[in-house]
Design a protein around this motif. Structure first.
Motif, PDB file in Angstrom:
ATOM      1  N   GLN A 140      49.686   0.277  63.951  1.00  0.00           N
ATOM      2  CA  GLN A 140      48.125   0.161  63.727  1.00  0.00           C
ATOM      3  C   GLN A 140      47.762   1.410  64.345  1.00  0.00           C
ATOM      4  OE1 GLN A 140      45.656  -2.720  62.966  1.00  0.00           O
ATOM      5  NE2 GLN A 140      46.574  -3.321  60.863  1.00  0.00           N
ATOM      6  N   THR A 141      46.899   3.210  63.813  1.00  0.00           N
ATOM      7  CA  THR A 141      46.197   3.843  64.008  1.00  0.00           C
ATOM      8  C   THR A 141      45.541   4.076  63.496  1.00  0.00           C
ATOM      9  OG1 THR A 141      46.977   6.307  65.297  1.00  0.00           O
ATOM     10  CG2 THR A 141      47.482   5.545  63.313  1.00  0.00           C
ATOM     11  N   ASN A 142      44.608   4.928  63.975  1.00  0.00           N
ATOM     12  CA  ASN A 142      43.665   5.693  63.200  1.00  0.00           C
ATOM     13  C   ASN A 142      42.505   6.448  62.939  1.00  0.00           C
ATOM     14  OD1 ASN A 142      40.472   3.807  62.651  1.00  0.00           O
ATOM     15  ND2 ASN A 142      40.158   2.903  64.968  1.00  0.00           N
ATOM     16  N   PHE A 143      43.750   7.495  63.412  1.00  0.00           N
ATOM     17  CA  PHE A 143      43.962   8.593  63.489  1.00  0.00           C
ATOM     18  C   PHE A 143      45.344   9.060  63.059  1.00  0.00           C
ATOM     19  CE2 PHE A 143      40.463   8.326  65.745  1.00  0.00           C
ATOM     20  CZ  PHE A 143      40.005   9.972  65.696  1.00  0.00           C
ATOM     21  N   LEU A 153      34.374   3.790  64.855  1.00  0.00           N
ATOM     22  CA  LEU A 153      36.347   3.482  64.103  1.00  0.00           C
ATOM     23  C   LEU A 153      36.918   1.941  63.896  1.00  0.00           C
ATOM     24  CD1 LEU A 153      37.205   5.778  67.491  1.00  0.00           C
ATOM     25  CD2 LEU A 153      37.145   6.694  65.140  1.00  0.00           C
ATOM     26  N   HIS A 154      37.092   2.164  63.129  1.00  0.00           N
ATOM     27  CA  HIS A 154      38.112   0.904  62.617  1.00  0.00           C
ATOM     28  C   HIS A 154      38.371   0.458  63.784  1.00  0.00           C
ATOM     29  CE1 HIS A 154      37.055   1.916  58.360  1.00  0.00           C
ATOM     30  NE2 HIS A 154      37.746   2.839  58.922  1.00  0.00           N
ATOM     31  N   PRO A 155      38.505  -1.475  64.180  1.00  0.00           N
ATOM     32  CA  PRO A 155      38.879  -1.889  64.619  1.00  0.00           C
ATOM     33  C   PRO A 155      40.467  -2.230  63.990  1.00  0.00           C
ATOM     34  CG  PRO A 155      38.082  -3.524  63.401  1.00  0.00           C
ATOM     35  CD  PRO A 155      37.422  -1.931  63.100  1.00  0.00           C
ATOM     36  N   LEU A 156      41.332  -1.918  65.724  1.00  0.00           N
ATOM     37  CA  LEU A 156      42.938  -1.661  65.511  1.00  0.00           C
ATOM     38  C   LEU A 156      43.530  -3.396  65.777  1.00  0.00           C
ATOM     39  CD1 LEU A 156      44.240   1.165  66.784  1.00  0.00           C
ATOM     40  CD2 LEU A 156      43.350   0.789  64.593  1.00  0.00           C
ATOM     41  N   ASP A 157      43.799  -4.301  64.504  1.00  0.00           N
ATOM     42  CA  ASP A 157      44.038  -5.468  64.799  1.00  0.00           C
ATOM     43  C   ASP A 157      45.843  -5.730  65.528  1.00  0.00           C
ATOM     44  OD1 ASP A 157      41.948  -6.274  63.056  1.00  0.00           O
ATOM     45  OD2 ASP A 157      42.893  -6.199  61.332  1.00  0.00           O
ATOM     46  N   GLN A 158      45.929  -5.011  65.060  1.00  0.00           N
ATOM     47  CA  GLN A 158      48.080  -4.931  65.900  1.00  0.00           C
ATOM     48  C   GLN A 158      47.760  -3.519  66.283  1.00  0.00           C
ATOM     49  OE1 GLN A 158      51.221  -6.707  62.944  1.00  0.00           O
ATOM     50  NE2 GLN A 158      48.959  -7.020  61.378  1.00  0.00           N
ATOM     51  N   PRO A 159      47.272  -2.645  67.626  1.00  0.00           N
ATOM     52  CA  PRO A 159      46.816  -1.503  67.761  1.00  0.00           C
ATOM     53  C   PRO A 159      48.789  -1.363  68.091  1.00  0.00           C
ATOM     54  CG  PRO A 159      46.428  -3.454  69.384  1.00  0.00           C
ATOM     55  CD  PRO A 159      46.667  -3.597  68.629  1.00  0.00           C
ATOM     56  N   GLU A 160      49.509  -1.784  68.587  1.00  0.00           N
ATOM     57  CA  GLU A 160      51.315  -1.623  68.485  1.00  0.00           C
ATOM     58  C   GLU A 160      51.602  -0.920  66.830  1.00  0.00           C
ATOM     59  OE1 GLU A 160      51.166  -5.415  66.853  1.00  0.00           O
ATOM     60  OE2 GLU A 160      50.216  -4.622  68.306  1.00  0.00           O
ATOM     61  N   VAL A 207      42.836  16.046  64.470  1.00  0.00           N
ATOM     62  CA  VAL A 207      43.767  14.481  64.060  1.00  0.00           C
ATOM     63  C   VAL A 207      42.788  14.090  63.477  1.00  0.00           C
ATOM     64  CG1 VAL A 207      45.275  14.264  66.667  1.00  0.00           C
ATOM     65  CG2 VAL A 207      42.901  14.020  66.257  1.00  0.00           C
ATOM     66  N   PHE A 208      42.462  13.571  62.343  1.00  0.00           N
ATOM     67  CA  PHE A 208      41.312  12.823  61.039  1.00  0.00           C
ATOM     68  C   PHE A 208      41.446  11.057  60.961  1.00  0.00           C
ATOM     69  CE2 PHE A 208      44.651  14.073  58.551  1.00  0.00           C
ATOM     70  CZ  PHE A 208      44.246  12.945  57.203  1.00  0.00           C
ATOM     71  N   THR A 209      40.217  11.323  60.902  1.00  0.00           N
ATOM     72  CA  THR A 209      40.444   9.485  60.273  1.00  0.00           C
ATOM     73  C   THR A 209      38.680   8.886  59.559  1.00  0.00           C
ATOM     74  OG1 THR A 209      39.596   7.601  61.403  1.00  0.00           O
ATOM     75  CG2 THR A 209      38.543   8.996  62.293  1.00  0.00           C
ATOM     76  N   SER A 210      38.847   8.153  58.931  1.00  0.00           N
ATOM     77  CA  SER A 210      37.460   8.027  57.806  1.00  0.00           C
ATOM     78  C   SER A 210      36.891   6.499  58.865  1.00  0.00           C
ATOM     79  CB  SER A 210      37.988   7.178  57.106  1.00  0.00           C
ATOM     80  OG  SER A 210      39.026   8.179  56.038  1.00  0.00           O
ATOM     81  N   ILE A 215      45.396   3.281  59.489  1.00  0.00           N
ATOM     82  CA  ILE A 215      44.722   2.217  58.497  1.00  0.00           C
ATOM     83  C   ILE A 215      43.435   2.427  57.651  1.00  0.00           C
ATOM     84  CG2 ILE A 215      45.957   0.878  59.785  1.00  0.00           C
ATOM     85  CD1 ILE A 215      42.618   0.653  60.663  1.00  0.00           C
ATOM     86  N   ALA A 216      42.445   3.848  59.103  1.00  0.00           N
ATOM     87  CA  ALA A 216      41.902   3.914  58.245  1.00  0.00           C
ATOM     88  C   ALA A 216      41.247   4.901  57.331  1.00  0.00           C
ATOM     89  CB  ALA A 216      40.827   4.931  59.460  1.00  0.00           C
TER      90      ALA A 216
END
Length: 704
Positions: free
Chosen positions: A490-493, A481-488, A507-510, A635-636
């Motif tokens: 950003q999301t990956n899914f 998965l992509h790293p989240l620089d600002q998890p508050e 729920v999906f991601t790239s 963000i992904a």
């Protein structure tokens, strides 16, 4: 609008040529000047053309100055349902499975009778001529005439002596190439122009309770269309409205969740299979209320406009899937760099001509079907296949076409929606399954949104996700998965509920490609109209490096089938999407009726983790921000391949995206693994175990 009036001027201009061609073809069966076995072929095809000529006159496509089109008698009003059914079957009878063994439409039979070189060429010609059926219904006399003239030109080659096969091939090549400025340009126009309203007029102006309307389309009408339309007529208007409202609201909501402006759009393309006209009629009303005029166009019949294994537009049931399969690569007869450039040039000119229409296009709204008998294709040596060079040319064409299209229909300005319903072939409990499918398509949006957010919150803590199969399932894969620089923030899914993909539930991601490794395996999956058995794909660096199945005894045939249907003729593809499906209600319904293997990927992808090879879900619109209901930005949207669009767009896209799902009962575990190695289990032994997701297991506990 009466299509006979729409094409009146064109038809008048070509009328004399059409009459001359019919008169010449009428003489062929009596001449006996072509040596056998070719004489039998030309006599047989001539008889078919004459049948189309008679139909063309009966339908009023032939201009008659003494009888304006509006005053012509309506053949459909004069004939009974049984009479129309008999006539429809007669048009398609030659290629139906029970007669296909001795049809010139069957390249294997044609080769056995005419030899390898001539058999394939003349089977190609006959398949093209069969397109005249729908041209007759649409009053397109020009398209019929040029086919007739091409047939005569090839017949003339055989009159004195058998010509060289290359001479026949040359005629066919130039037929495709020379007329591309008309055939390809028209195809571009009909996908954009709501004024070309042949099908829409039938739907809006016919008495849909009188099933004779189905025969107005010119498609093959099987028991499926008749039963579907009859069943639709038995449903209360409230149910029809609910079906249509879910479908059209999904399209509108797609623009809303993507933050795109629907108000600047004026058209939407409806894709569907015949039998759903009551629902489509209501959908047309709904779209018009949104300010969108629907465009309906037919699945193409001309080889230059067909896309192997894919349907686009409206259509009826295929009279014979093996016939379609045998001719899926007929473009191998002519495909090369010159033809690719010719076609792209015509499309570019047509898009420029219809620039305004293209800018108004909002996207496709698709109604899929499921439940038909599994098709097990037979690979025939006689059928055309693309050479490696032609595969490369086709891939280049698709890539360049998509780039061209994006200039006129920007991907970040359009959306889509897809919904699916069962067909009567699904079994004796069809009506029950249909009702439950409606219920699945209208599940509680807010309930699933909340549960899926719980899953996303756990996944957003992870560095990668592991998926393992159980029992015979050999799946063992890690998805980075992509790293989240600002998890508050950003999301990956993406939290996907009922909008563009109906029903809700995933729920999906790239994924990040580097670090994505392992094997994906599934016992059976239905993709592109074909049931794949024991499908296996191994990934290294996020790319498919090895794949096989058990459809054929020959390993090369298995690999070729996957390459053609799943890989889009690419040797390898990246993993463009990873998702976890949450629609356990759909899974329970499928298990209840024993139809898991008959469901379309649209529903199956919501019934377990799925992996899509090819482009990401955000291809051509990666730079458009995407936000979940909780306000976090997804963000992904890129991976290491799609980001290449910044430097070399030709390397960024594959123009295919194929989902492969593992059902719950084949799963041992899905776990989110943090950077420190600790993990949160999302699913174990086919059940959701993450606190807050227990509700998803309730449908799975119902015994059947």
């Amino acid at each position: 609008m009466d299509y006979r009036i729409l094409w009146k001027q064109d038809n008048e201009e070509v009328l004399e040529r059409w009459r001359l061609s019919i008169e010449r073809i009428r003489q062929i069966p009596e001449e006996h000047c072509v040596r056998e076995p070719f004489g039998s072929y030309f006599s047989s095809v001539a008889s078919f053309i004459l049948k189309i000529g008679k139909l063309t006159e009966e339908l009023g496509a032939v201009p008659d100055p003494d009888s304006p089109a509006a005053e012509l008698p309506d053949m459909f009003a004069k004939k009974s349902l049984d009479e129309l059914a008999d006539e429809n079957r007669a048009l398609y009878e030659d290629i139906l499975p029970e007669h296909y063994g001795e049809s010139y439409g069957n390249p294997e039979w044609a080769v056995s009778q005419l030899g390898e070189d001539y058999g394939r060429l003349l089977s190609f010609l006959y398949a093209e001529i069969r397109g005249s059926i729908v041209f007759a219904y649409e009053s397109r006399l020009w398209d019929i005439t040029v086919l007739n003239e091409t047939f005569i030109e090839i017949y003339n080659l055989f009159e004195e002596e058998v010509p060289k096969a290359q001479a026949v091939k040359d005629v066919l090549y130039w037929f495709v190439s020379d007329y591309a400025d008309r055939t390809v340009a028209y195809r571009t126009r009909e996908t954009l122009d709501p004024e070309l309203s042949f099908a829409k007029d039938i739907i809006l102006e016919s008495d849909l309770s009188d099933l004779r309307y189905l025969y107005r389309f010119g498609e093959f009408i099987s028991d499926t269309e008749l039963k579907l339309a009859a069943f639709a007529n038995s449903l209360p208007q409230e149910t029809i409205d609910r079906m249509a409202d879910t479908y059209t609201e999904g399209f509108r909501r797609g623009f809303q969740v993507m933050g795109r402006d629907l108000s600047i759009k004026k058209t939407v393309a409806i894709h569907y299979e015949l039998g759903f006209e009551r629902m489509i009629k209501k959908a047309i009303e709904n779209f018009r209320a949104m300010g969108l005029e629907p465009v309906l166009f037919r699945n193409p019949v001309q080889v230059i406009n067909r896309n192997a294994g894919k349907r686009s537009g409206y259509c009826g049931t295929s009279p014979n899937k093996q016939y379609d399969y045998d001719h899926r690569f007929d473009n191998a007869l002519y495909m090369g760099t010159a033809l690719k450039e010719r076609k792209l040039s015509v499309i570019r000119g047509a898009l420029e001509e219809y620039r305004q229409l293209a800018s108004w296009y909002a996207g496709p709204a698709v109604v899929e079907t499921f439940g038909e008998k599994e098709f097990e294709p037979v690979n025939k040596k006689a059928a055309y296949r693309l050479s490696r060079h032609q595969e490369e040319v086709s891939i280049a064409y698709t890539r360049e076409y998509r780039q061209l299209l994006d200039q006129y229909e920007p991907g970040d300005e359009t959306s889509f929606t897809i919904i699916a319903f069962p067909k009567p072939e699904i079994g004796p409990r069809f009506e029950e399954i249909f009702e439950e499918t409606i219920a699945i398509n209208t599940l509680d949006y807010e309930l699933y949104q909340k549960i899926q957010q719980t899953i996303i919150d756990a996944l957003d803590e992870a560095e990668y996700v592991t998926v393992r199969g159980r029992g015979d399932n050999q799946t063992d894969i890690r998805v980075h998965l992509h790293p989240l620089d600002q998890p508050e923030r950003q999301t990956n899914f993406e939290n996907c509920v009922a909008d563009v993909n109906i029903p809700l539930g995933e729920v999906f991601t790239s994924p990040v490609l580097e670090g994505t490794e392992g094997r994906l395996w599934v016992s059976q999956v239905y993709i592109g109209g074909i049931q794949f058995k024991e499908l296996s794909v191994r990934f290294e660096g996020g790319r498919a490096v090895e794949y096989t199945c058990r459809n054929f005894e020959d390993e090369k045939e298995n690999r070729d089938l996957i390459k053609q249907v799943i890989m889009g003729n690419h040797e390898s593809l990246p993993l463009g999407e990873f998702a976890i499906g949450t629609n356990t209600t759909a899974y329970a319904m499928a298990r209840k009726y024993g139809i898991i293997r008959k469901l379309p990927i649209l529903i199956v992808e919501k019934m377990g983790p799925h992996f899509a090879v090819g482009d990401t879900c955000y291809s051509w619109s990666e730079d458009a921000p995407m936000y979940n209901p909780d306000g976090k930005e997804m963000i992904a949207r890129d991976n290491e391949v799609s980001i290449l669009r910044k430097t070399d767009i030709s390397q960024a896209y594959f123009n295919c995206h194929c989902d492969i799902t593992i059902p719950y009962d084949e799963l041992e575990e899905i776990a989110a693994v943090r950077p420190d190695g600790s993990k949160t289990v999302i699913l174990r032994d086919g059940r959701f175990v993450l606190p807050g997701t227990e509700t998803l297991n309730e449908p799975l506990e119902i015994p059947y």
